[in-house]
Design a protein around this motif. Structure first.
Motif, PDB file in Angstrom:
ATOM      1  N   SER A   1      20.566   5.187  -1.115  1.00 25.57           N
ATOM      2  CA  SER A   1      19.366   5.231  -0.601  1.00 25.57           C
ATOM      3  C   SER A   1      19.087   4.044  -0.248  1.00 25.57           C
ATOM      4  O   SER A   1      19.369   2.972  -0.739  1.00 25.57           O
ATOM      5  N   PRO A   2      18.637   3.737   1.114  1.00 21.47           N
ATOM      6  CA  PRO A   2      18.300   2.094   1.447  1.00 21.47           C
ATOM      7  C   PRO A   2      16.898   1.574   0.542  1.00 21.47           C
ATOM      8  O   PRO A   2      16.158   2.261   0.222  1.00 21.47           O
ATOM      9  N   VAL A   3      17.397   0.308   0.742  1.00 21.50           N
ATOM     10  CA  VAL A   3      16.293  -0.459  -0.105  1.00 21.50           C
ATOM     11  C   VAL A   3      15.990  -1.677   0.668  1.00 21.50           C
ATOM     12  O   VAL A   3      16.900  -2.184   1.385  1.00 21.50           O
ATOM     13  N   LEU A   4      14.726  -2.179   0.871  1.00 17.87           N
ATOM     14  CA  LEU A   4      14.410  -3.364   1.844  1.00 17.87           C
ATOM     15  C   LEU A   4      14.051  -4.442   0.728  1.00 17.87           C
ATOM     16  O   LEU A   4      13.001  -4.309   0.023  1.00 17.87           O
ATOM     17  N   ILE A   5      14.687  -5.494   0.821  1.00 14.35           N
ATOM     18  CA  ILE A   5      14.559  -6.654  -0.110  1.00 14.35           C
ATOM     19  C   ILE A   5      14.305  -7.843   0.611  1.00 14.35           C
ATOM     20  O   ILE A   5      14.670  -8.072   1.757  1.00 14.35           O
ATOM     21  N   SER A   6      13.140  -8.594   0.187  1.00 16.23           N
ATOM     22  CA  SER A   6      12.925  -9.848   0.797  1.00 16.23           C
ATOM     23  C   SER A   6      12.186 -10.851  -0.375  1.00 16.23           C
ATOM     24  O   SER A   6      11.946 -10.616  -1.192  1.00 16.23           O
TER      25      SER A   6
ATOM     26  N   VAL B   1       8.545  -3.336  -6.112  1.00 18.42           N
ATOM     27  CA  VAL B   1       8.410  -3.966  -7.158  1.00 18.42           C
ATOM     28  C   VAL B   1       8.637  -5.355  -6.696  1.00 18.42           C
ATOM     29  O   VAL B   1       9.274  -5.744  -5.799  1.00 18.42           O
ATOM     30  N   HIS B   2       7.568  -6.163  -7.235  1.00 23.54           N
ATOM     31  CA  HIS B   2       7.586  -7.397  -6.945  1.00 23.54           C
ATOM     32  C   HIS B   2       7.751  -8.719  -8.173  1.00 23.54           C
ATOM     33  O   HIS B   2       7.004  -8.265  -9.479  1.00 23.54           O
ATOM     34  N   ILE B   3       8.614  -9.378  -8.067  1.00 23.31           N
ATOM     35  CA  ILE B   3       8.949 -10.185  -9.234  1.00 23.31           C
ATOM     36  C   ILE B   3       8.473 -11.498  -8.836  1.00 23.31           C
ATOM     37  O   ILE B   3       8.741 -12.487  -7.820  1.00 23.31           O
ATOM     38  N   VAL B   4       7.169 -12.003  -9.536  1.00 20.32           N
ATOM     39  CA  VAL B   4       6.378 -13.174  -9.129  1.00 20.32           C
ATOM     40  C   VAL B   4       6.722 -14.153 -10.210  1.00 20.32           C
ATOM     41  O   VAL B   4       6.657 -14.206 -11.493  1.00 20.32           O
TER      42      VAL B   4
ATOM     43  N   GLU C   1       9.724 -12.007  -5.123  1.00 23.29           N
ATOM     44  CA  GLU C   1      10.671 -11.059  -4.691  1.00 23.29           C
ATOM     45  C   GLU C   1      10.570  -9.804  -4.683  1.00 23.29           C
ATOM     46  O   GLU C   1       9.812  -9.534  -5.517  1.00 23.29           O
ATOM     47  N   THR C   2      10.534  -9.228  -3.430  1.00 27.59           N
ATOM     48  CA  THR C   2      10.128  -7.910  -3.190  1.00 27.59           C
ATOM     49  C   THR C   2      11.170  -6.824  -3.117  1.00 27.59           C
ATOM     50  O   THR C   2      11.872  -7.062  -2.188  1.00 27.59           O
ATOM     51  N   TYR C   3      11.040  -5.757  -3.679  1.00 29.48           N
ATOM     52  CA  TYR C   3      11.890  -4.381  -3.407  1.00 29.48           C
ATOM     53  C   TYR C   3      11.059  -3.360  -2.769  1.00 29.48           C
ATOM     54  O   TYR C   3       9.866  -2.930  -3.452  1.00 29.48           O
ATOM     55  N   LEU C   4      11.431  -2.899  -1.687  1.00 23.99           N
ATOM     56  CA  LEU C   4      10.797  -1.744  -1.275  1.00 23.99           C
ATOM     57  C   LEU C   4      11.702  -0.443  -1.131  1.00 23.99           C
ATOM     58  O   LEU C   4      12.671  -0.535  -0.613  1.00 23.99           O
ATOM     59  N   LEU C   5      11.090   0.766  -1.674  1.00 25.13           N
ATOM     60  CA  LEU C   5      11.998   1.903  -1.949  1.00 25.13           C
ATOM     61  C   LEU C   5      11.496   3.189  -1.390  1.00 25.13           C
ATOM     62  O   LEU C   5      10.069   3.224  -1.493  1.00 25.13           O
ATOM     63  N   PRO C   6      11.910   3.965  -0.444  1.00 24.25           N
ATOM     64  CA  PRO C   6      11.359   5.082   0.293  1.00 24.25           C
ATOM     65  C   PRO C   6      11.192   6.206  -0.586  1.00 24.25           C
ATOM     66  O   PRO C   6      11.577   6.212  -1.843  1.00 24.25           O
ATOM     67  N   PRO C   7      10.231   7.174  -0.508  1.00 21.85           N
ATOM     68  CA  PRO C   7      10.183   8.146  -1.201  1.00 21.85           C
ATOM     69  C   PRO C   7      11.422   9.090  -1.473  1.00 21.85           C
ATOM     70  O   PRO C   7      12.404   9.099  -0.805  1.00 21.85           O
TER      71      PRO C   7
ATOM     72  N   GLU D   1     -11.721 -17.083  -4.340  1.00 18.85           N
ATOM     73  CA  GLU D   1     -12.611 -17.652  -3.044  1.00 18.85           C
ATOM     74  C   GLU D   1     -11.711 -17.559  -1.971  1.00 18.85           C
ATOM     75  O   GLU D   1     -12.273 -16.899  -0.731  1.00 18.85           O
ATOM     76  N   THR D   2     -10.253 -17.864  -1.755  1.00 20.22           N
ATOM     77  CA  THR D   2      -9.402 -17.672  -0.824  1.00 20.22           C
ATOM     78  C   THR D   2      -8.321 -16.959  -1.074  1.00 20.22           C
ATOM     79  O   THR D   2      -7.960 -17.170  -2.302  1.00 20.22           O
ATOM     80  N   TRP D   3      -7.565 -16.244  -0.177  1.00 20.25           N
ATOM     81  CA  TRP D   3      -6.487 -15.476  -0.815  1.00 20.25           C
ATOM     82  C   TRP D   3      -5.262 -15.690   0.371  1.00 20.25           C
ATOM     83  O   TRP D   3      -5.629 -16.099   1.674  1.00 20.25           O
ATOM     84  N   LYS D   4      -4.097 -15.625  -0.144  1.00 22.89           N
ATOM     85  CA  LYS D   4      -3.044 -15.656   0.855  1.00 22.89           C
ATOM     86  C   LYS D   4      -2.202 -14.337   0.841  1.00 22.89           C
ATOM     87  O   LYS D   4      -1.962 -13.529  -0.326  1.00 22.89           O
ATOM     88  N   VAL D   5      -1.818 -13.788   1.890  1.00 26.38           N
ATOM     89  CA  VAL D   5      -0.811 -12.753   2.125  1.00 26.38           C
ATOM     90  C   VAL D   5       0.233 -12.969   2.810  1.00 26.38           C
ATOM     91  O   VAL D   5       0.427 -13.933   3.549  1.00 26.38           O
ATOM     92  N   ARG D   6       1.567 -12.197   2.691  1.00 26.82           N
ATOM     93  CA  ARG D   6       2.626 -12.689   3.369  1.00 26.82           C
ATOM     94  C   ARG D   6       2.615 -12.577   5.066  1.00 26.82           C
ATOM     95  O   ARG D   6       2.081 -11.514   5.444  1.00 26.82           O
ATOM     96  N   ARG D   7       3.057 -13.788   5.321  1.00 26.05           N
ATOM     97  CA  ARG D   7       3.065 -13.744   6.892  1.00 26.05           C
ATOM     98  C   ARG D   7       4.771 -13.904   7.026  1.00 26.05           C
ATOM     99  O   ARG D   7       5.191 -13.029   7.997  1.00 26.05           O
ATOM    100  N   VAL D   8       5.348 -14.727   6.506  1.00 24.49           N
ATOM    101  CA  VAL D   8       6.736 -15.009   6.673  1.00 24.49           C
ATOM    102  C   VAL D   8       7.417 -14.291   5.386  1.00 24.49           C
ATOM    103  O   VAL D   8       7.342 -14.875   4.172  1.00 24.49           O
ATOM    104  N   ALA D   9       8.401 -13.492   5.571  1.00 29.17           N
ATOM    105  CA  ALA D   9       9.298 -12.883   4.858  1.00 29.17           C
ATOM    106  C   ALA D   9      10.805 -13.551   4.999  1.00 29.17           C
ATOM    107  O   ALA D   9      11.132 -13.802   5.921  1.00 29.17           O
TER     108      ALA D   9
END
Length: 641
Positions: free
Chosen positions: A465-470, A498-501, A481-487, A446-454
């Motif tokens: 290679s660089p990795v952005l973690i937050s 990758v999201h570890i929930v 916990e999220t890991y973002l990897l470029p191509p 019914e309602t959803w939350k998305v990330r505003r504050v990392a």
């Protein structure tokens, strides 16, 4: 008509004369909308958080960014006297259309900036013709800003320019306030050319850090104050040289800019930094020759001339991005706000002999800059691969309430080809603007939350290679916990998330790829199932979703081979008018349910091929079928080993 000429696909926009004509074509349609005393320009009826007169002063003042440069460069404009009369009357306390004095944090302060700039570079038109009394009125109205409270942000530059415009004409001004503001603004500097839009502790480095305000106004100041403040002027130019080597990554070969942050209704102003480089006579390090700088600016304006819906039938700019859109606007956007667009006409103040104008336009310097670059200050990893220019992002946020802040700063990725989406409402997934986001619901959707504050956002290097973690804590008992990897080169159209929930409550989850144009070319109707020989359509099955349309091909895949990681693929029909670039979009999405007490790793591959890629319709399927591989170090983290 002006609108037809400006948006013509045949617009050349290569020469100084073309640039002058484009500026004039945007000024002329304003004339019927001036108030009787010429102090205000009313272009519509939508409201702002500030008063209506303040909104209409915007309509008057912001076109001065372009007009001032046009006049300073020796050109004429037939409607100049309208603006001169408006300045006389708006600053005259005895005139019925007097603008009124600025209060604390008043919108009038913002509009003092283009007025002060105008006085500084075009005094022969706007200062010299005034009587002594009229000059006193202008100085008094601008000077009233000096004892008022201002936001501790880029706004302080507006007071600098109010005083600078008076200083350059020998009028009364506050030297102490001018120096104090400049000293304080310099505390926003973070290094390598980058400034925060505010003091230490703020995490906002968007277009206000560059083209809209801080870098732009530093460069204008460097030119206008080089005789009275040479040390600071050279300092600002040196910062610009460093910043330019990073900011070039935010543009693409077609002339588009990455859509990130607020106030994107300013459109062409996103390239204002390059305009200020020319204005300030600031030569840049290789590969940023004058020809490259010229190309960066003019290609962007040519791209805007091809966006046919940015103007009303009367030829005035609309609130929106590529089409009129209130959903993406801010509460400070009046119908006159989009004319911040005009600040990118600053090179018109440069003589025809200036190297910006004499240089041969050069293409985007793709071969001379890294394909992937990690920018530590804005916490961005910017990518030019597979024909796609985009960035991965974590850690920025707006420090005060802004409409759709979670969409403008909180997404995982932002693109030059595929604009971001904002919410159009609540209570259903299709309306949340869920592209490049992990959305969570605790009430069955019914309602959803998305990330505003990392939290704890950082760039690390893994295996070269660089990795952005937050992190993200949507509820006290839920963590992500999220890991973002470029191509990588072998799969240039894929990036990995990758999201570890970890959750102590039942959750519905939805992770979106890029949103893009979502209807058929032939009849404008909904995309149907993608067949083997189809050039457009949608594809949905377990663990993957894909769509192809005239905008390109977008897909999302769950890369984990574990059955515990399975998700359902669906191409959502996003709610209309939520996307910046296309009013009807689809969104490939992965859906899953989590139970209280569960820990789950989502291992996501996101695929994108813009239609600007040569022969993309013949090649995208091969790229889609070649899935990216998860690095072993991240595979161990995702599998909780």
């Amino acid at each position: 008509m002006a609108s037809l000429v400006l948006t013509s696909l045949d617009s050349s926009l290569h020469s100084r004369e073309d640039f002058q004509r484009a500026c004039t074509l945007l000024l002329k349609p304003l004339r019927p909308f001036f108030s009787p005393g010429k102090t205000c320009v009313k272009l519509g009826n939508t409201a702002t958080r500030y008063d209506e007169i303040g909104a209409q002063i915007e309509g008057y003042a912001r076109p001065l960014w372009g007009l001032a440069a046009l006049l300073a460069g020796g050109a004429e404009y037939e409607g100049t006297e309208d603006f001169v009369e408006g300045l006389r009357n708006g600053t005259n306390p005895d005139h019925p259309e007097y603008w009124g004095l600025a209060r604390d944090s008043d919108q009038r302060m913002v509009e003092m900036c283009p007025i002060g700039y105008n006085l500084a570079i075009a005094p022969h038109k706007f200062w010299d013709p005034l009587t002594d009394k009229e000059k006193e009125n202008v100085a008094a109205w601008l000077g009233y800003i000096n004892d008022k409270v201002m936001p501790n942000t880029n706004w302080l530059w507006f007071r600098v320019f109010a005083n600078l415009g008076l200083l350059r004409n020998g009028a009364p001004h506050s030297k102490d306030r001018l120096e104090a503001d400049l000293d304080h603004l310099d505390t926003f500097y973070r290094g390598d050319g980058w400034s925060n839009d505010g003091p230490e502790g703020y995490t906002q480095m968007d277009y206000y850090s560059g083209s809209y305000a801080i870098q732009y106004l530093q460069l204008l100041y460097a030119k206008l104050a080089k005789d009275i403040d040479p040390k600071r002027s050279e300092l600002y130019k040196e910062r610009a040289r460093k910043y330019a080597l990073d900011f070039v990554h935010y543009s693409d070969e077609q002339g588009r800019n990455i859509t990130f942050g607020r106030s994107l209704t300013y459109r062409f102003a996103m390239s204002g930094f390059w305009a200020a480089i020319a204005f300030a006579d600031c030569e840049l390090p290789a590969p940023l020759t004058w020809g490259v700088v010229k190309g960066l600016l003019l290609r962007n304006l040519r791209w805007w001339t091809q966006q046919k819906e940015i103007l009303t039938p009367q030829g005035t700019l609309t609130i929106g991005y590529t089409y009129p859109n209130q959903f993406m606007s801010e509460n400070y956007n009046s119908p006159g706000s989009p004319y911040w667009f005009m600040l990118s006409f600053a090179p018109l103040a440069c003589a025809a002999s200036h190297p910006f104008w004499t240089a041969k336009e050069e293409p985007y310097p793709s071969a001379s800059i890294p394909a992937t670059v990690a920018l530590k200050h804005p916490k961005h990893i910017v990518v030019h691969k597979g024909g796609h220019t985009f960035l991965l992002s974590s850690g920025q946020m707006c420090h005060y309430p802004v409409r759709a802040s979670e969409s403008k700063y909180g997404k995982f990725a932002y693109s030059s080809a595929f604009g971001y989406s904002v919410p159009t409402g609540g209570y259903f997934l299709e309306a949340i603007g869920g592209d490049n986001a992990l959305a969570l619901s605790e009430d069955n959707g019914e309602t959803w939350k998305v990330r505003r504050v990392a939290t704890n956002a950082r760039i690390e290097e893994r295996e070269g290679s660089p990795v952005l973690i937050s992190g993200w804590a949507p509820w006290p008992d839920v963590s992500v916990e999220t890991y973002l990897l470029p191509p990588v080169d072998s799969t240039p159209n894929w990036h990995i998330r990758v999201h570890i929930v970890k959750t102590q409550r039942d959750l519905s989850t939805a992770e979106g790829a890029w949103a893009m144009y979502g209807t058929r070319v032939a009849d404008g109707r909904e995309l149907e199932t993608l067949e083997a020989q189809s050039v457009e359509g949608r594809h949905e099955r377990q663990n993957e979703a894909l769509a192809a349309s005239r905008a390109g091909a977008i897909g999302i895949v769950e890369l984990s081979s574990s059955s515990a990681g399975e998700r359902h693929g669906k191409v959502l029909n996003a709610d209309a008018n939520g996307n910046l670039v296309d009013s009807r979009t689809v969104l490939p999405t992965l859906l899953a349910e989590l139970k209280a007490g569960e820990q789950r790793s989502f291992v996501t591959g996101v695929f994108a091929v813009p239609a600007s890629v040569e022969n993309w319709q013949q090649s995208w399927r091969t790229g889609w079928e070649e899935r990216p591989r998860l690095p072993s170090w991240l595979e161990a983290i995702a599998s909780h080993r």
